[in-house]
Design a protein around this motif. Structure first.
Motif, PDB file in Angstrom:
ATOM      1  N   LYS A 225       0.845  -1.187   0.000  1.00  0.00           N
ATOM      2  CA  LYS A 225       0.000   0.000   0.000  1.00  0.00           C
ATOM      3  C   LYS A 225       0.883   1.240   0.000  1.00  0.00           C
ATOM      4  CE  LYS A 225      -2.075   1.422   3.776  1.00  0.00           C
ATOM      5  NZ  LYS A 225      -3.008   1.561   4.902  1.00  0.00           N
TER       6      LYS A 225
ATOM      7  N   ASP B  52      -7.540   3.277  -2.587  1.00  0.00           N
ATOM      8  CA  ASP B  52      -8.035   2.549  -1.420  1.00  0.00           C
ATOM      9  C   ASP B  52      -8.656   3.480  -0.396  1.00  0.00           C
ATOM     10  OD1 ASP B  52      -7.258   0.095  -2.388  1.00  0.00           O
ATOM     11  OD2 ASP B  52      -5.297   0.145  -1.428  1.00  0.00           O
TER      12      ASP B  52
ATOM     13  N   SER C 149       0.923   5.228   0.580  1.00  0.00           N
ATOM     14  CA  SER C 149       0.170   6.310   1.218  1.00  0.00           C
ATOM     15  C   SER C 149       0.873   7.631   0.970  1.00  0.00           C
ATOM     16  CB  SER C 149       0.037   6.066   2.719  1.00  0.00           C
ATOM     17  OG  SER C 149      -0.636   4.860   2.987  1.00  0.00           O
TER      18      SER C 149
ATOM     19  N   SER D 211      -4.360   6.796  -0.307  1.00  0.00           N
ATOM     20  CA  SER D 211      -3.575   5.566  -0.404  1.00  0.00           C
ATOM     21  C   SER D 211      -4.113   4.730  -1.548  1.00  0.00           C
ATOM     22  CB  SER D 211      -3.626   4.784   0.914  1.00  0.00           C
ATOM     23  OG  SER D 211      -4.939   4.360   1.195  1.00  0.00           O
TER      24      SER D 211
END
Length: 1023
Positions: free
Chosen positions: A247, A968, A249, A1022
Motif C-alpha cells: 500500500k 483505497d 500512502s 492511499s
C-alpha cells in the motif's frame, strides 16, 4: 502502549466463527432469497477481514473476505435485518430495506478488545496491566500542523505536562507528574521502538508514529530503573500489517502561522504620546497634575526638548527624526507557514512486514529567518526466518536545516519608530540610536549555516528456545548517532571588526539488551517473567574555532586564519551504564494479578563507593468484574482495582562526584606584567555521593460501564524523594565554592482522572467525548538539616529559593498592593506611580530581610482538557479544549512592565496593550514614575487559561468514488491550531514560560515571543 497484531486477533476470532458459519451457510444454502453484498471497513477506511454477518432472527450468516467484501443471501429483501460484528468492534444492525448493497463502517470497541500492549521490554494484555499506564490519542491530532510529535501530546494524557512552542521546529518542555528532584536529572525518558532515544523529538516524523504511551508510576517505570525517575514515554513506529498487500500512502498539507496576540510596538503617533506620558510632571502643574504647563510645547515639537536632567530646554530638539514612522516589527517579521509532504509504502506477507517512508517538512516562524527544515527517511522491517525465529530492524535518518539568524527581537520592539535602519546609501546603520544598542537587523545580516543530522537504528533477533516451553531469548542492539554543525560569520561582529567561527559536535551511543522471556499458562495460573542484562555507552566530542578582527570576510567562516584574534576550544566525555532487571507476573483465574520487579543500575558518574544501587517495586491487581457477583451485571462491563509501590532512582550529572578544575588569572610576574593563567580546584570531591531515590505509592481503578458507553481510569499517588542530589554552597575560605551531596526530601502527591464516553451512538451519527483531569502538588519536607540560628527549626535555602513546607517553585518576593496615588500617605523613598509594597512586620520600613514572603507558586492547581468528536457518515469534526488553572496563589508568574523614567525610556518603544499608571489613568496596572525606589517591587499575575487548541474537519470519500479513482482511501481536511485563548494574563501567552524556575514569566517584556496559531489544509490518500 502499542496495539499489536490487531489483525491477528481478528483472524483468530474469525477462524472460529468461520467454522461455525460454514455449517450455518450450508444449512441455509437451499433457501431462496435475495443476495446482499457490500464492504466492511474500519474508521480509517481499512478493509476488515473475517467480520461476521448474520441475518437477524435466523441462523443464516456469512464472513467477509480479506478485502472486507461479503455476500449473503437474505430471506426477505424488505424486512430482513443484518447484524455485523467482530471481536474488538461495536456491533451494528442494518435493515436491508430493499437494498442489494450495504457498506458498513465498524467502530472499534476498545473496552472490549483485550489487546496486547507494549509495556517496556515485553508486552501484556491491557487487562493484566497493574501500573499507571496511559495511551495518547495521537490519531485525533494527526491533521494538526504539528511539526513536533510532542505538540500532539499537549493535554491528551492526565499527568503528562507539555509546554507550548513559539519558534520553528522547537521541542516543548515535557514532564510527568511534576518535579521530583532539585539538581538530579529532570528529563523524561524517551524510548523509541524499545531503545532509549537521546536525540531531539524534532528529528522524528510524526507521520511515522503508530502509538505513544506514558508510564507514570514507579511500578510501570521500574523496568527502566534510574533512567526513568521522571517517567517514560514509549514511542512505537509504524510497520506493515500481516497479509497486507503493498500500500502506498501519500499526505500533503499546508498551514499558515501567525501570532495569537496583537501586541505590536507603538507606531509614531502612539509612541510620541507614550513619551509625553512619562513627562506628566513637566506637562502639568499643581499637586494633582491637572493644570497644563503653558511653557511645555511638547517633547517632539520644534524648539522644545528635555535636557539630561529632565528639565525643559528650548535648545534641545529631539524632533530631528520626527518625520519618520519606521515599522521595525513589521519589517522584522513575516507570515509563517508549515508545509508537509509524506509518502510511504507498507505491506506484509505471511513471514515479512515492511514500511519505507520519506518526509519533507518546511516551517517558517513569524520572525525573519526563524526557519526549520526536516528531511526524513525510515525503514522498518520484520521477518520470520524460520518457525520460532524472527529478526528485524527499525532505522531512520533525519536531517535538519536551521540556517539563518534572526534579528534581535528585543531591539525590534524597543527601537523608536522615529529612527531608521538604513542610511541614504542603503547601508545598515550599526547604532541608529547613537547608543551601544545595535541595529536589530545586524542580527540577521550574517552568514549562518546550522545543520543537525540524526541516525538511529535498532536491530533485534528473537528466538523461541526449544528446551523449555514458553522461554524465548531476544537481543536488541540500538545506536544513536548525531552530528551538529554551526558555522557563522558577521561583518558587524566583535565591535564591527568582524568575526567568524565553526562549531562541530559528534555524539554517539549504543544500547545492548539481552532478554529472556517466559510465558506459560497452567490451568488457571498464568505466569510470565522477564530477565534483562544490558549496557549503555555514550560518547561526545566537540571542537570549535573562532576568530575576530578581519580585514575582510569574503570567505566568511571558511578561512578563520585571516582573523587577528583566534580562539580554539575542544571538549569530550564518555559515560557508561550497566543494568540488570527481573520482572515476574502471576495471574490467577483472570482475577488476581501480582507483578514484582527488581532492577540494579550502575553509572560511572557516581562516586567510587556508590556506583550501583537496587530499585525494587511491586503491584497488585484485582479484576473485580470477573468475580461471580459482577459477571452478570447489566452496567459493569469491566472493573479493575490496582495498587503499586516501589523505589526509583535518579542519576547525577557526569563528573559531579569528582573535584573539578577551573581556569583563571592566577599570577602576575613583575610590575606591569601580563597575568598568567593557572588551574585550581573549584569543587570538592564527594566519594560517598549516592543515588537519589523516590518511593512511590499509586492506587488506581480502571472501569467500563453501561455497555462500554463510559470508560475511564482514576489514579492517586504519593511520591517521596530522599537523598536529593544538590550542589551545596560552602565557605570559600575552604578553597572551594560548593560540593555535590545528598540532602533533603521532597513529597509529590496528585490525582488523575481520564474519561471517555459515547454520548450518542447510532448507525449514521456518533458523538464521543474524552476528558482528562490532573492535579499535582509538591512540597519540600527537608533540606540541609542545618539550624544556624538555634531556634530548633531547620533553615531554608533562601538564596536558592527553597523553603521547607513550600513548593519547589515557590515565589519569594515583596507583596504589592496597588500603586501609590495622588494624595496617599507615601513613605520616604517612594512617590506617586510607585508600587505600594506591603510592610510585612509593620515597622514602617521596607527591608529585604523582613518584608519578603511566599506570595505564591508557579505550579498550577489543576489541568483539564476536553476532546469532542462528531462523526456523521463520511464527515468527522472534532475540537479540543485545553486548560490549566490556578487559585489561591497557584500558577502565577511575574508580569511586570514598570517604567521608571530615564534617558533610555525616553527614546525606547514599548508594545501596545501595556496599561501604565498616570495621573490621568490612576487605575493603571503597571508602575510608571520619574524615579525608581531602592526596593521597587514587582507585579504578578494569574496565568489561568482556557484554549481552543485544536479543531479538525475531515471528509472521507466513500467506496464508489474510490473505485472510480482507483484508490483505497481518500480524505481531505482543514484544521486549526491555537485559535482562541481565554485568559486574564496580560502577555504574549500564559502557557509559555521560561524553563528556568528562577525566571518568573515573560509577560510583555521585550524578549517575549508570541505563541503561534495556524490554519491547515491537506489531503491523505492511499492506493
Amino acid at each position: 502502549m502499542k496495539k499489536i497484531n490487531k489483525l491477528k486477533i481478528r483472524e483468530r476470532a474469525g477462524v472460529t466463527m468461520t467454522l461455525l458459519l460454514l455449517f450455518i451457510s450450508f444449512t441455509a444454502f437451499a433457501q431462496n432469497g435475495t443476495v446482499v453484498t457490500g464492504t466492511i471497513t474500519d474508521a480509517n477506511n481499512v478493509p476488515i477481514p473475517y467480520a461476521n454477518i448474520l441475518e437477524k432472527g435466523t441462523t443464516n450468516g456469512a464472513v467477509s473476505d480479506f478485502d472486507g467484501v461479503y455476500s449473503i443471501e437474505v430471506s426477505d429483501v424488505d424486512t430482513s435485518e443484518l447484524v455485523f460484528s467482530l471481536i474488538g468492534f461495536k456491533s451494528q444492525t442494518k435493515p436491508v430495506a430493499g437494498n442489494a448493497s450495504i457498506d458498513v463502517v465498524l467502530q472499534e470497541d476498545v473496552a472490549n478488545l483485550d489487546e496486547v500492549v507494549v509495556i517496556g521490554y515485553g508486552s501484556q494484555k491491557r487487562s493484566d496491566v497493574t501500573g499507571a499506564v496511559a495511551s495518547a490519542n495521537i490519531e485525533a491530532f494527526e491533521n494538526s500542523p504539528n511539526t513536533n510529535i510532542a505538540q500532539s501530546l499537549q493535554g491528551t494524557v492526565a499527568g503528562l505536562n507539555i509546554g507550548q512552542v513559539n519558534s520553528a521546529g522547537s521541542t516543548p518542555e515535557i514532564s510527568i507528574r511534576g518535579q521530583v528532584s532539585l539538581n538530579g536529572s529532570q528529563s523524561v525518558l524517551i524510548v523509541l521502538d524499545g531503545i532509549q532515544f537521546n536525540g531531539s523529538l524534532s528529528s522524528l516524523n510524526p507521520n511515522d508514529i503508530e502509538s505513544i504511551d506514558v508510564l507514570k508510576d514507579v511500578s510501570s517505570t521500574a523496568v527502566y530503573g534510574a533512567q526513568a525517575a521522571n517517567g517514560v514515554i514509549l514511542i512505537t513506529t509504524k510497520g506493515g500489517r500481516r497479509n497486507q498487500k503493498a500500500k502506498i500512502s501519500v499526505s500533503s498539507s499546508y498551514a499558515t502561522l501567525q501570532s495569537t496576540t496583537d501586541h505590536r510596538p507603538l507606531r509614531r503617533s502612539d509612541y510620541i504620546d507614550h513619551i509625553n506620558m512619562q513627562l506628566y510632571d513637566l506637562r502639568f502643574l499643581g499637586p494633582d497634575y491637572t493644570t497644563p504647563n503653558p511653557d511645555y510645547v511638547g517633547y517632539f515639537e520644534p524648539g522644545q526638548g528635555i535636557n539630561a536632567n529632565f528639565e525643559l530646554e528650548s535648545d534641545t530638539n529631539p524632533g530631528e527624526f520626527s518625520d519618520n514612522d519606521y515599522d521595525w516589527w513589521g519589517n522584522g517579521t513575516q507570515t509563517g507557514f508549515v508545509q508537509e509532504n509524506e509518502v510511504s509504502i507498507s505491506g506484509a506477507s505471511e513471514t515479512t512486514s515492511y514500511l519505507v517512508s520519506m518526509g519533507l517538512t518546511e516551517q517558517e516562524g513569524i520572525i525573519n529567518n526563524d526557519n526549520f527544515s526536516r528531511r526524513s527517511l525510515r525503514v522498518n522491517l520484520d521477518t520470520n526466518v524460520s518457525e520460532g525465529w524472527k529478526i528485524g530492524v527499525q532505522a531512520f535518518g533525519s536531517f535538519e536545516k536551521l540556517d539563518g539568524d534572526e534579528p534581535h527581537i528585543s531591539q525590534l520592539r524597543n527601537f523608536s519608530p522615529l529612527l531608521v535602519p538604513f542610511d541614504e546609501d542603503g547601508n545598515l546603520i550599526p547604532n541608529p540610536a547613537g547608543t551601544i544598542e545595535p541595529n536589530p537587523f545586524l542580527g540577521q545580516n550574517t552568514q549562518d549555516y546550522e545543520r543537525k543530522d540524526y541516525f538511529f537504528a535498532n536491530v533485534y533477533s528473537e528466538v523461541d528456545l526449544p528446551f523449555i516451553e514458553g522461554l524465548s531469548y531476544r537481543i536488541n542492539f540500538g545506536n544513536n548517532y548525531r552530528i551538529e554543525k554551526r558555522y557563522g560569520s558577521s561583518i558587524y561582529g566583535a565591535g564591527l571588526t568582524g568575526d567568524a567561527g565553526k562549531d562541530i559536535r559528534f555524539y554517539r551511543d549504543y544500547t545492548l539488551d539481552n532478554l529472556l522471556n517466559y510465558n506459560r499458562l497452567f490451568g488457571k495460573h498464568d505466569i510470565s517473567a522477564t530477565l534483562l542484562y544490558g549496557a549503555i555507552e555514550r560518547k561526545d566530542e566537540r571542537t570549535n574555532a573562532y576568530a575576530s578582527g578581519f580585514d575582510r570576510l569574503s570567505l566568511g567562516y571558511n578561512d578563520l586564519s585571516v582573523g587577528a584574534i583566534p580562539i580554539i576550544g575542544s571538549s569530550s566525555f564518555k559515560e557508561t551504564l550497566n543494568y540488570q532487571m527481573l520482572r515476574a507476573n502471576y495471574k490467577f483465574d483472570n482475577r488476581y494479578i501480582i507483578t514484582g520487579t527488581i532492577r540494579r543500575d550502575g553509572f560511572s558518574g557516581f562516586a567510587a563507593n556508590e556506583k550501583s544501587a537496587y530499585f525494587p517495586s511491586g503491584a497488585l491487581g484485582w479484576v473485580a468484574s470477573n468475580e461471580s457477583f459482577l459477571q452478570n451485571s447489566d452496567w459493569v462491563n469491566n472493573l479493575k482495582v490496582r495498587a503499586s509501590y516501589g523505589i526509583a532512582g535518579n542519576q547525577t550529572g557526569r563528573y559531579t562526584s569528582l573535584a573539578r578544575l577551573g581556569t583563571k588569572a592566577a599570577y602576575v610576574f613583575g610590575d606591569g606584567g601580563s597575568p598568567a593563567f593557572g588551574q585550581e580546584l573549584t569543587t570538592l570531591a564527594n566519594p560517598n555521593l549516592r543515588w537519589e531515590k523516590t518511593a512511590g505509592l499509586n492506587v488506581g481503578v480502571d472501569f467500563s460501564l453501561f455497555s462500554s458507553r463510559l470508560n475511564g481510569s482514576i489514579d492517586t499517588y504519593k511520591n517521596i524523594t530522599d537523598d536529593l542530589l544538590f550542589s551545596v554552597r560552602i565557605p570559600y575560605l575552604t578553597g572551594f565554592s560548593n560540593i555535590q551531596t545528598n540532602v533533603g526530601k521532597i513529597q509529590n502527591t496528585g490525582l488523575e482522572v481520564s474519561l471517555t464516553g459515547d454520548i450518542v451512538r447510532n448507525d449514521n451519527f456518533t458523538w464521543t467525548a474524552g476528558l482528562n483531569y490532573s492535579r499535582n502538588k509538591n512540597e519540600i519536607l527537608e533540606l540541609t538539616g542545618e539550624d544556624a540560628d538555634g531556634d530548633g527549626v531547620e533553615d531554608d535555602l533562601i538564596q536558592s529559593g527553597l523553603f521547607i513546607g513550600e513548593s519547589i517553585n515557590a515565589i519569594y518576593d515583596y507583596e504589592t498592593d496597588g500603586i501609590y496615588q495622588i494624595g496617599d500617605d507615601i513613605p520616604d523613598g517612594y512617590g506617586i506611580g510607585n508600587y505600594r509594597i506591603v510592610d510585612q512586620n509593620n515597622d514602617g520600613l521596607i527591608t529585604q530581610a523582613d518584608d519578603r514572603k511566599i506570595i505564591g507558586t508557579r505550579d498550577p492547581s489543576y489541568a483539564i482538557s476536553l476532546l469532542n468528536t462528531f462523526k456523521y457518515k463520511n464527515l468527522s469534526f472534532s475540537f479540543f479544549l485545553n486548560s490549566i488553572q490556578g487559585n489561591d496563589g497557584n500558577y502565577i508568574s511575574r508580569n511586570d512592565n514598570a517604567l521608571y523614567r530615564n534617558a533610555n525610556t525616553l527614546y525606547q518603544n514599548v508594545v501596545s496593550g501595556i496599561d501604565y499608571w498616570s495621573p490621568q489613568n490612576p487605575d493603571g496596572l503597571n508602575a510608571m514614575a520619574p524615579n525608581r525606589p531602592g526596593i521597587a517591587g514587582t507585579r504578578y499575575e494569574d496565568r489561568s487559561f482556557i484554549r481552543l487548541q485544536d479543531v479538525n474537519l475531515r471528509y472521507s470519500f466513500d467506496n464508489n468514488v474510490l473505485e472510480s479513482l482507483g484508490l483505497d482511501a481518500l480524505s481531505v481536511f482543514i484544521s486549526g491550531k491555537n485559535l482562541a485563548t481565554w485568559t486574564d494574563w496580560n502577555g504574549f501567552d500564559p502557557e509559555y514560560q521560561d524553563s528556568d524556575r528562577n525566571i518568573y514569566g515573560v509577560g510583555l517584556t521585550t524578549g517575549g515571543r508570541p505563541v503561534l496559531k495556524g490554519y491547515s489544509l491537506g489531503v491523505n490518500l492511499s492506493f
